[in-house]
Design a protein around this motif. Structure first.
Motif, PDB file in Angstrom:
ATOM      1  N   ARG A   5      -2.059   9.738  -3.782  1.00 19.55           N
ATOM      2  CA  ARG A   5      -1.181  10.878  -3.499  1.00 19.55           C
ATOM      3  C   ARG A   5      -0.912  11.694  -4.759  1.00 19.55           C
ATOM      4  O   ARG A   5      -0.984  12.929  -4.750  1.00 19.55           O
ATOM      5  CB  ARG A   5       0.143  10.379  -2.916  1.00 19.55           C
ATOM      6  N   ASP A   6      -0.619  11.023  -5.870  1.00 16.79           N
ATOM      7  CA  ASP A   6      -0.321  11.726  -7.116  1.00 16.79           C
ATOM      8  C   ASP A   6      -1.548  12.492  -7.626  1.00 16.79           C
ATOM      9  O   ASP A   6      -1.408  13.525  -8.288  1.00 16.79           O
ATOM     10  CB  ASP A   6       0.154  10.742  -8.187  1.00 16.79           C
ATOM     11  N   ALA A   7      -2.747  11.979  -7.326  1.00 17.44           N
ATOM     12  CA  ALA A   7      -3.982  12.660  -7.720  1.00 17.44           C
ATOM     13  C   ALA A   7      -4.389  13.729  -6.703  1.00 17.44           C
ATOM     14  O   ALA A   7      -5.434  14.366  -6.864  1.00 17.44           O
ATOM     15  CB  ALA A   7      -5.113  11.639  -7.874  1.00 17.44           C
ATOM     16  N   GLU A   8      -3.563  13.913  -5.655  1.00 17.40           N
ATOM     17  CA  GLU A   8      -3.824  14.875  -4.576  1.00 17.40           C
ATOM     18  C   GLU A   8      -5.172  14.617  -3.914  1.00 17.40           C
ATOM     19  O   GLU A   8      -5.963  15.534  -3.657  1.00 17.40           O
ATOM     20  CB  GLU A   8      -3.709  16.314  -5.087  1.00 17.40           C
ATOM     21  N   LYS A   9      -5.402  13.334  -3.637  1.00 17.88           N
ATOM     22  CA  LYS A   9      -6.611  12.933  -2.911  1.00 17.88           C
ATOM     23  C   LYS A   9      -6.209  12.436  -1.524  1.00 17.88           C
ATOM     24  O   LYS A   9      -5.497  11.423  -1.417  1.00 17.88           O
ATOM     25  CB  LYS A   9      -7.350  11.829  -3.672  1.00 17.88           C
ATOM     26  N   GLN A  30       5.157   7.235   4.338  1.00 19.08           N
ATOM     27  CA  GLN A  30       5.834   7.251   3.044  1.00 19.08           C
ATOM     28  C   GLN A  30       4.915   7.704   1.919  1.00 19.08           C
ATOM     29  O   GLN A  30       5.350   8.363   0.984  1.00 19.08           O
ATOM     30  CB  GLN A  30       6.356   5.849   2.735  1.00 19.08           C
ATOM     31  N   TYR A  31       3.629   7.358   2.029  1.00 18.39           N
ATOM     32  CA  TYR A  31       2.692   7.682   0.955  1.00 18.39           C
ATOM     33  C   TYR A  31       1.733   8.814   1.323  1.00 18.39           C
ATOM     34  O   TYR A  31       0.744   9.041   0.623  1.00 18.39           O
ATOM     35  CB  TYR A  31       1.925   6.419   0.532  1.00 18.39           C
ATOM     36  N   VAL A  56       2.190  17.153   1.835  1.00 19.05           N
ATOM     37  CA  VAL A  56       2.320  15.940   1.014  1.00 19.05           C
ATOM     38  C   VAL A  56       2.129  16.266  -0.459  1.00 19.05           C
ATOM     39  O   VAL A  56       2.909  15.855  -1.324  1.00 19.05           O
ATOM     40  CB  VAL A  56       1.308  14.873   1.474  1.00 19.05           C
ATOM     41  N   PHE A  57       1.081  17.038  -0.768  1.00 14.82           N
ATOM     42  CA  PHE A  57       0.771  17.328  -2.165  1.00 14.82           C
ATOM     43  C   PHE A  57       1.776  18.296  -2.785  1.00 14.82           C
ATOM     44  O   PHE A  57       2.074  18.210  -3.982  1.00 14.82           O
ATOM     45  CB  PHE A  57      -0.645  17.894  -2.290  1.00 14.82           C
ATOM     46  N   ARG A 100       6.111  13.649  -5.923  1.00 15.88           N
ATOM     47  CA  ARG A 100       6.731  12.328  -5.819  1.00 15.88           C
ATOM     48  C   ARG A 100       8.105  12.420  -5.159  1.00 15.88           C
ATOM     49  O   ARG A 100       8.855  13.360  -5.421  1.00 15.88           O
ATOM     50  CB  ARG A 100       6.884  11.689  -7.196  1.00 15.88           C
ATOM     51  N   PRO A 101       8.446  11.441  -4.322  1.00 21.05           N
ATOM     52  CA  PRO A 101       9.766  11.472  -3.675  1.00 21.05           C
ATOM     53  C   PRO A 101      10.882  11.188  -4.677  1.00 21.05           C
ATOM     54  O   PRO A 101      10.651  10.625  -5.755  1.00 21.05           O
ATOM     55  CB  PRO A 101       9.667  10.342  -2.640  1.00 21.05           C
TER      56      PRO A 101
END
Length: 699
Positions: free
Chosen positions: A236-240, A277-278, A458-459, A463-464
């Protein structure tokens, strides 16, 4: 990259132990595939019965192979496989792909042998995939550590998709189907029995690998919650985008006292919580699995939910509009001024949204270009879908369609656009090169756009928020069963508001509490041994006189003694009668893999019959709590219906977040928590009833 799976997925040298001179045999297929694919590394066939294998020098054992082997393929019988792995570890082999079956999937003896494999991996640091797997491959490197037929299904150059599957056969199936769909993958991994490397570790590798932009994952279950969460967070953080097919059922590990939370946590609720969540997209079918991967590989994600629908068919426009509503997209009408201009272009056109530019586009294709450009210029849409049926494939309009969309793409390179059309690959390919994914079915085009929109959201949110810490005065989790009033004291100590109430041991005390509250009260039996009070008539409502309260006390004590003669009775709770507001339910269930998960839903028929609930893994912040609230089907009830005022959503979200933090901090002590009902008022919220079941008291 420095990831420990590098030697397995990009090896510079490979040993095939159990190598075969016959290309069709399991031990021969990897050699044949690598030779045909032009693998540039060293290939070392190992088999004491041959001097050469498939025109390569053969070695009698792994000890005879030159040092520095990155990956060994184990294709020998189960009875010698474990020792073969030990020999590889002794020789400093960095990784192993274990085809061999006959382990935990077959017998207790096999399970013991598999534990030995896990031990070898831990002791030596050698990464092991399998046993009982179909292997791995990396198309761009010409590395085929597999005996599957997947290499024969290759139709496209390698691309940005990474596939990982617990099931080897299904992994091969997905690769073949995805190739037919135009999905360009490169890495392919099957994890089999997962003695060492699991699906989560492969996702982690993909998240860090710049060659991989999209992840396709299939699993029946997971064992390492921390690694799963870490891997999905990294992606998620890498926007994949991660597109996941999770099948099978898991016991949520919460058969506690028939609580609402436990009974509703069934089959896949905890996995749904994990994925939401992710920011993972959960696919239900192979078609959906592959379609969403195809759409994602173009790398364009809408910034919002407003969708523009353009069509050559009014009927199909209606279908797309219906699908858009189904998938939560906003079919907003075009501005009135734009509608007027479109009408001037094509008088018979539908110009609201969908825009139906009619068959007139066949006579003058430039009208279609003008329609689409005007919509992009004058309306603020986040995405666009154009339905053209067979028009791009027709010899009369083929060249015009290509020219039109080339012009549009040149003017608007960043617009997120899809097409629905009917035509062979040579018709589709020019549009794909313009970064326009193409689908035959218009409704499935909408589904794919909705998936891209989901990933865009999401992207964009990143981060939440981190959850707040519990107050200093938070009470410890109980180690023994406690009654309702004690459970509510715990909740109140962590910042979850509860009703005004007192525990009494006599009718006289009950009357005094009623007088102090100054209005109608609820009276309930208080006993740690009577968790479900309504089943014995242990709750009395709307008592609002001295006589009613005194008689109510006697009634409750009498009913409790008759129904549960051996129960410990603490007394009777006298609580304020809460009126108004919306009844909700929240709770906690402990999953054997992922630990505590928090449940939320509306109360009454919504939870009893419709099971309209959602879950999240604990802990989480207020922003995630708000997303939970927005997911339930009955969400509109909280906005106020039939003149009722809207509910205090911030108070509700704060309570959910605090409950999640408490559950996470006491994961080893709590089995379930039920707060039912939790009434959300126009200002504030209040827990009316509560149940906390400690570990070991779930029966």
């Amino acid at each position: 990259m420095t990831h420990q799976l590098e030697p397995m997925l990009r090896p510079k040298s490979v040993a095939i132990i159990g190598a075969s001179n016959t290309p069709s045999r399991i031990g021969g297929r990897p050699i044949n595939a690598m030779k045909n694919a032009g693998y540039k590394g060293e290939i070392y066939p190992v088999n004491p019965n041959y001097e050469t294998i498939q025109d390569l020098p053969a070695f009698a054992s792994i000890q005879d192979v030159p040092k520095g082997v990155d990956c060994a393929i184990i294709a020998v019988a189960a009875k010698v496989a474990v020792q073969t792995l030990r020999d590889c570890a002794d020789q400093g082999v960095k990784s192993a792909v274990m085809f061999t079956s006959g382990f935990a999937e077959q017998s207790d003896e096999g399970a013991r042998a598999q534990r030995e494999i896990t031990g070898i991996a831990k002791e030596s640091g050698m990464k092991i995939i399998g046993p009982n797997c179909l292997g791995v491959f990396n198309i761009s490197a010409g590395w085929y550590g597999t005996f599957s037929n997947a290499p024969g299904a290759l139709l496209h150059p390698p691309g940005s998709i990474g596939i990982v599957s617990q099931s080897g056969a299904y992994g091969a199936h997905v690769f073949a189907v995805s190739q037919l769909r135009g999905v360009r993958s490169n890495y392919w991994v099957t994890t089999g029995n997962e003695s060492d490397v699991d699906v989560a570790e492969v996702i982690e590798y993909y998240a860090q690998n710049p060659e991989v932009k999209v992840v396709l994952a299939y699993a029946e279950g997971m064992k390492d919650a921390d690694r799963v969460c870490r891997a999905l967070e990294m992606a998620r953080d890498a926007e994949k985008p991660v597109i996941f097919m999770k099948v099978g059922k898991t016991d949520a590990g919460a058969a506690a006292a028939a609580s609402h939370t436990a009974s509703l946590a069934g089959a896949d609720a905890v996995y749904d919580a994990l994925f939401k969540q992710y920011g993972v997209y959960r696919a239900e079918t192979t078609e959906e699995f592959v379609d969403i991967a195809y759409a994602c590989q173009f790398g364009n994600y809408p910034k919002g939910r407003k969708i523009d629908l353009q069509t050559i068919s009014g009927g199909v426009g209606v279908q797309m509009a219906d699908a858009s509503v189904k998938y939560g997209l906003d079919v907003a009408p075009l501005p009135k001024a734009t509608q007027k201009k479109l009408k001037e272009l094509i008088p018979f056109a539908g110009v609201n949204n969908p825009v139906d530019f009619t068959a007139q586009a066949l006579n003058d294709p430039k009208l279609m270009e003008a329609n689409i450009e005007m919509t992009i210029e004058e309306a603020d849409f986040d995405s666009h879908i154009v339905y053209l049926a067979g028009v791009p494939a027709s010899p009369f309009t083929r060249d015009a369609c290509r020219e039109i969309f080339a012009n549009i793409r040149k003017k608007y390179p960043d617009e997120v656009m899809m097409m629905s059309l009917i035509g062979p690959q040579d018709i589709v390919e020019p549009f794909e090169k313009m970064n326009i994914p193409c689908f035959e079915d218009p409704s499935l085009t909408v589904r794919a756009m909705a998936a891209l929109t989901y990933f865009g959201e999401v992207f964009s949110r990143g981060r939440p928020d981190k959850p707040s810490a519990l107050p200093k005065g938070a009470l410890p989790a109980p180690v023994e069963p406690i009654a309702e009033h004690e459970a509510k004291k715990v909740l109140n100590s962590i910042g979850v508001p509860v009703t005004r109430e007192e525990l009494v041991q006599s009718a006289e005390e009950a009357v005094k509490v009623w007088q102090k509250i100054g209005g109608a009260v609820v009276m309930k039996i208080a006993s740690p041994d009577i968790l479900h009070k309504t089943e014995i008539g242990g709750v009395l409502l709307k008592l609002n006189s001295e006589k009613e309260v005194a008689e109510g006390y006697a009634t409750l004590i009498d009913r409790a003694k008759k129904a549960k003669p051996n129960a410990k009775i603490d007394g009777v709770i006298v609580a304020e009668m809460v009126s108004g507001g919306v009844e909700t339910v929240m709770g906690v269930v402990c999953d054997p893999v992922f630990g505590p998960a928090v449940m939320f839903g509306l109360g009454g028929v919504f939870v009893e019959v419709l099971k309209d609930v959602t879950f999240r893994l604990a802990p989480f912040g207020v922003d995630e709590a708000h997303r939970m609230i927005n997911e339930i089907q009955g969400r509109a009830m909280l906005d106020g219906v039939r003149g009722a005022p809207p509910s205090d959503l911030n108070a509700l979200a704060e309570a959910l977040s605090k409950l999640s933090v408490y559950a996470a901090e006491n994961a080893d002590k709590i089995e379930t928590i039920d707060v039912n009902p939790f009434i959300v008022l126009p200002e504030g919220a209040v827990a009316v009833d509560a149940l906390i079941v400690p570990k070991g008291d779930a029966s």
